[in-house]
Design a protein around this motif. Structure first.
Motif, PDB file in Angstrom:
ATOM      1  N   MET A 195       0.816  -1.212   0.000  1.00  0.00           N
ATOM      2  CA  MET A 195       0.000   0.000   0.000  1.00  0.00           C
ATOM      3  C   MET A 195       0.853   1.266   0.000  1.00  0.00           C
ATOM      4  O   MET A 195       0.348   2.356   0.229  1.00  0.00           O
ATOM      5  CB  MET A 195      -0.943  -0.008   1.210  1.00  0.00           C
ATOM      6  N   GLY A 196       2.161   1.089  -0.227  1.00  0.00           N
ATOM      7  CA  GLY A 196       3.037   2.240  -0.334  1.00  0.00           C
ATOM      8  C   GLY A 196       3.675   2.702   0.956  1.00  0.00           C
ATOM      9  O   GLY A 196       4.323   3.755   0.988  1.00  0.00           O
ATOM     10  N   PHE A 197       3.534   1.954   2.039  1.00  0.00           N
ATOM     11  CA  PHE A 197       4.139   2.339   3.313  1.00  0.00           C
ATOM     12  C   PHE A 197       5.643   2.121   3.288  1.00  0.00           C
ATOM     13  O   PHE A 197       6.152   1.197   2.638  1.00  0.00           O
ATOM     14  CB  PHE A 197       3.561   1.502   4.457  1.00  0.00           C
ATOM     15  N   THR A 198       6.337   2.978   4.020  1.00  0.00           N
ATOM     16  CA  THR A 198       7.731   2.737   4.369  1.00  0.00           C
ATOM     17  C   THR A 198       7.739   2.001   5.703  1.00  0.00           C
ATOM     18  O   THR A 198       7.194   2.501   6.691  1.00  0.00           O
ATOM     19  CB  THR A 198       8.508   4.053   4.506  1.00  0.00           C
ATOM     20  N   VAL A 199       8.310   0.815   5.748  1.00  0.00           N
ATOM     21  CA  VAL A 199       8.334   0.002   6.966  1.00  0.00           C
ATOM     22  C   VAL A 199       9.789  -0.282   7.320  1.00  0.00           C
ATOM     23  O   VAL A 199      10.526  -0.872   6.519  1.00  0.00           O
ATOM     24  CB  VAL A 199       7.567  -1.319   6.784  1.00  0.00           C
ATOM     25  N   LEU A 200      10.209   0.145   8.505  1.00  0.00           N
ATOM     26  CA  LEU A 200      11.581  -0.119   8.919  1.00  0.00           C
ATOM     27  C   LEU A 200      11.775  -1.612   9.180  1.00  0.00           C
ATOM     28  O   LEU A 200      10.842  -2.297   9.601  1.00  0.00           O
ATOM     29  CB  LEU A 200      11.914   0.670  10.191  1.00  0.00           C
ATOM     30  N   VAL A 239       5.919  -3.293  14.115  1.00  0.00           N
ATOM     31  CA  VAL A 239       6.560  -2.630  12.981  1.00  0.00           C
ATOM     32  C   VAL A 239       6.383  -1.131  13.147  1.00  0.00           C
ATOM     33  O   VAL A 239       5.446  -0.654  13.785  1.00  0.00           O
ATOM     34  CB  VAL A 239       5.983  -3.096  11.626  1.00  0.00           C
ATOM     35  N   PHE A 240       7.314  -0.384  12.573  1.00  0.00           N
ATOM     36  CA  PHE A 240       7.303   1.071  12.608  1.00  0.00           C
ATOM     37  C   PHE A 240       7.144   1.518  11.165  1.00  0.00           C
ATOM     38  O   PHE A 240       8.035   1.278  10.333  1.00  0.00           O
ATOM     39  CB  PHE A 240       8.606   1.574  13.214  1.00  0.00           C
ATOM     40  N   ALA A 241       6.019   2.147  10.856  1.00  0.00           N
ATOM     41  CA  ALA A 241       5.667   2.372   9.462  1.00  0.00           C
ATOM     42  C   ALA A 241       5.063   3.748   9.249  1.00  0.00           C
ATOM     43  O   ALA A 241       4.444   4.322  10.149  1.00  0.00           O
ATOM     44  CB  ALA A 241       4.674   1.298   9.009  1.00  0.00           C
ATOM     45  N   LYS A 242       5.245   4.268   8.011  1.00  0.00           N
ATOM     46  CA  LYS A 242       4.625   5.544   7.655  1.00  0.00           C
ATOM     47  C   LYS A 242       4.138   5.495   6.216  1.00  0.00           C
ATOM     48  O   LYS A 242       4.652   4.761   5.377  1.00  0.00           O
ATOM     49  CB  LYS A 242       5.610   6.708   7.822  1.00  0.00           C
ATOM     50  N   SER A 243       3.136   6.315   5.941  1.00  0.00           N
ATOM     51  CA  SER A 243       2.591   6.454   4.601  1.00  0.00           C
ATOM     52  C   SER A 243       2.751   7.894   4.141  1.00  0.00           C
ATOM     53  O   SER A 243       2.498   8.827   4.915  1.00  0.00           O
ATOM     54  CB  SER A 243       1.101   6.074   4.579  1.00  0.00           C
ATOM     55  N   ASP A 244       3.165   8.084   2.913  1.00  0.00           N
ATOM     56  CA  ASP A 244       3.261   9.436   2.366  1.00  0.00           C
ATOM     57  C   ASP A 244       1.886  10.026   2.054  1.00  0.00           C
ATOM     58  O   ASP A 244       1.773  11.216   1.766  1.00  0.00           O
ATOM     59  CB  ASP A 244       4.105   9.429   1.082  1.00  0.00           C
ATOM     60  N   ARG A 245       0.860   9.192   2.164  1.00  0.00           N
ATOM     61  CA  ARG A 245      -0.489   9.647   1.821  1.00  0.00           C
ATOM     62  C   ARG A 245      -1.297  10.099   3.025  1.00  0.00           C
ATOM     63  O   ARG A 245      -2.380  10.651   2.879  1.00  0.00           O
ATOM     64  CB  ARG A 245      -1.233   8.531   1.088  1.00  0.00           C
ATOM     65  N   MET A 246      -0.765   9.873   4.244  1.00  0.00           N
ATOM     66  CA  MET A 246      -1.503  10.269   5.441  1.00  0.00           C
ATOM     67  C   MET A 246      -0.534  10.445   6.601  1.00  0.00           C
ATOM     68  O   MET A 246       0.225   9.531   6.904  1.00  0.00           O
ATOM     69  CB  MET A 246      -2.566   9.227   5.804  1.00  0.00           C
ATOM     70  N   PRO A 247      -0.518  11.612   7.259  1.00  0.00           N
ATOM     71  CA  PRO A 247       0.366  11.818   8.410  1.00  0.00           C
ATOM     72  C   PRO A 247       0.104  10.791   9.507  1.00  0.00           C
ATOM     73  O   PRO A 247      -1.025  10.285   9.659  1.00  0.00           O
ATOM     74  CB  PRO A 247       0.016  13.230   8.877  1.00  0.00           C
ATOM     75  N   GLY A 248       1.145  10.502  10.280  1.00  0.00           N
ATOM     76  CA  GLY A 248       1.025   9.485  11.317  1.00  0.00           C
ATOM     77  C   GLY A 248      -0.045   9.791  12.348  1.00  0.00           C
ATOM     78  O   GLY A 248      -0.797   8.900  12.771  1.00  0.00           O
ATOM     79  N   GLY A 249      -0.133  11.053  12.767  1.00  0.00           N
ATOM     80  CA  GLY A 249      -1.136  11.417  13.750  1.00  0.00           C
ATOM     81  C   GLY A 249      -2.547  11.232  13.232  1.00  0.00           C
ATOM     82  O   GLY A 249      -3.445  10.774  13.953  1.00  0.00           O
TER      83      GLY A 249
END
Length: 355
Positions: free
Chosen positions: A283-288, A295-305
């Motif tokens: 789904m396009g997440f960056t997952v360390l 897992v520690f993950a972020k999406s460029d399509r939605m801020p973490g908060g």
């Protein structure tokens, strides 16, 4: 705060635990608990006969529990100390080994309890930034003369150091104590317990909260040279001799001895983690890269908060950290059961499609 609080206590910034809702209506993926119940042998150990002894103090030496831990790791009981969760072990260590002229070093992004303990005991702290890729470099600790605390795997990143790197840090200065916090080691990292016979400047801290499904039992322990363990006991007996309750003691011993159940649960978590990473990355997440049960993950399509808040509205809890700024877009997601993770992945997919 009351008018009686001391100036020192008034300045404390306490550690903030993850949300613990009591109504159980959430898919709870925010505090790295195990999705599995304790070993059946744990339930057998907490017998009617044992509960009838609750009018009596528990064994302050924790002999049954320490013996089970020592047996599992091939150590002597003099190399083990048990406590009311690994947080208590860390508090004992910060009190025992740090003070005037001896501070503590830890990463800038790591378990928040280290910062809280350093403040509680008024210690000088060297906060070492993680590298750009969120990894820990032991080279950054080589010149620090005090106690170094390294979570391995680190939290909230999940990134692990190879044992050879810890060895390098230990060898560089045998007069520097290194504490390796292995709360998540059982999910894929290399433990440093095998280094204990070689290094009297190493202490390994573990917990039964994650891989042995006893978060509510509060059982933690440390392993190290006998002299280090004696130092921790000096602090323990100055603070709370009966620190492990009777039921947690027998539960912890039974959990430690059920190797088959332990291996089954940790293998299941690793398998589900791999599936979750694949779906999130799809789904396009960056997952360390994670060696932990999260897992520690972020999406460029939605801020973490925003992702945290919208998932919570759907009844799914993950952990979001506002600071420091460079992790503000990440969420830490506990690896639960297959069903829990499927619900999470579906919910995230729907949220991203809506946005």
């Amino acid at each position: 705060m009351s008018r009686f609080i001391s100036a020192e206590a008034g300045k404390l910034a306490p550690y903030t635990p993850g949300e613990q809702p009591r109504d159980l209506r959430y898919n709870k993926l925010n505090t790295n608990e195990s999705p599995f119940p304790p070993s059946p042998k744990v339930l057998e150990a907490i017998s009617h006969g044992e509960t009838e002894k609750l009018n009596l103090y528990s064994d302050p030496t924790c002999a049954v529990l320490d013996s089970a831990i020592a047996g599992r790791y091939g150590l002597k009981t003099e190399n083990v100390i048990s406590a009311n969760g690994s947080d208590e072990i860390l508090a004992f260590a910060f009190r025992a080994f740090c003070g005037t002229g001896c501070g503590v070093a830890y990463p800038d992004i790591t378990y928040g309890f280290y910062k809280a303990q350093a403040a509680l005991f008024g210690l000088e702290a060297a906060v070492i930034p993680l590298r750009e890729d969120f990894s820990i470099s032991v080279d950054d600790y080589m010149d620090f003369p005090g106690m170094a605390v390294i979570a391995n795997p680190n939290a909230p990143t999940g990134i692990a150091l190879p044992r050879s790197e810890i060895r390098r840090l230990l060898e560089a200065n045998r007069n520097r104590l290194v504490i390796v916090d292995e709360a998540y080691v059982d999910f894929g990292a290399e433990s440093c317990v095998t280094l204990i016979p070689e290094f009297d400047n190493l202490m390994v801290v573990q917990t039964m909260s994650k891989s042995r499904s006893l978060a509510g039992g509060r059982v933690g322990f440390a392993m190290g040279h006998a002299d280090l363990i004696a130092d921790l006991n000096r602090v323990k007996y100055s603070f709370n001799p009966y620190n492990v309750n009777r039921l947690s003691m027998v539960a912890g011993a039974a959990a430690m001895e059920d190797e088959a159940y332990f291996q089954s649960c940790t293998a299941a978590i690793r398998k589900t983690r791999a599936w979750t990473v694949e779906k999130l990355e799809g789904m396009g997440f960056t997952v360390l890269p994670s060696s932990a049960n999260f897992v520690f993950a972020k999406s460029d399509r939605m801020p973490g908060g925003e992702l945290y808040r919208r998932l919570k509205a759907l009844g799914i809890l993950v952990r979001h950290f506002d600071a420091p700024e460079r992790i503000a877009d990440y969420c830490r997601i506990t690896i639960g059961s297959g069903g829990q993770m499927a619900e999470l992945v579906t919910a995230i997919g729907n949220l991203l499609n809506e946005s």
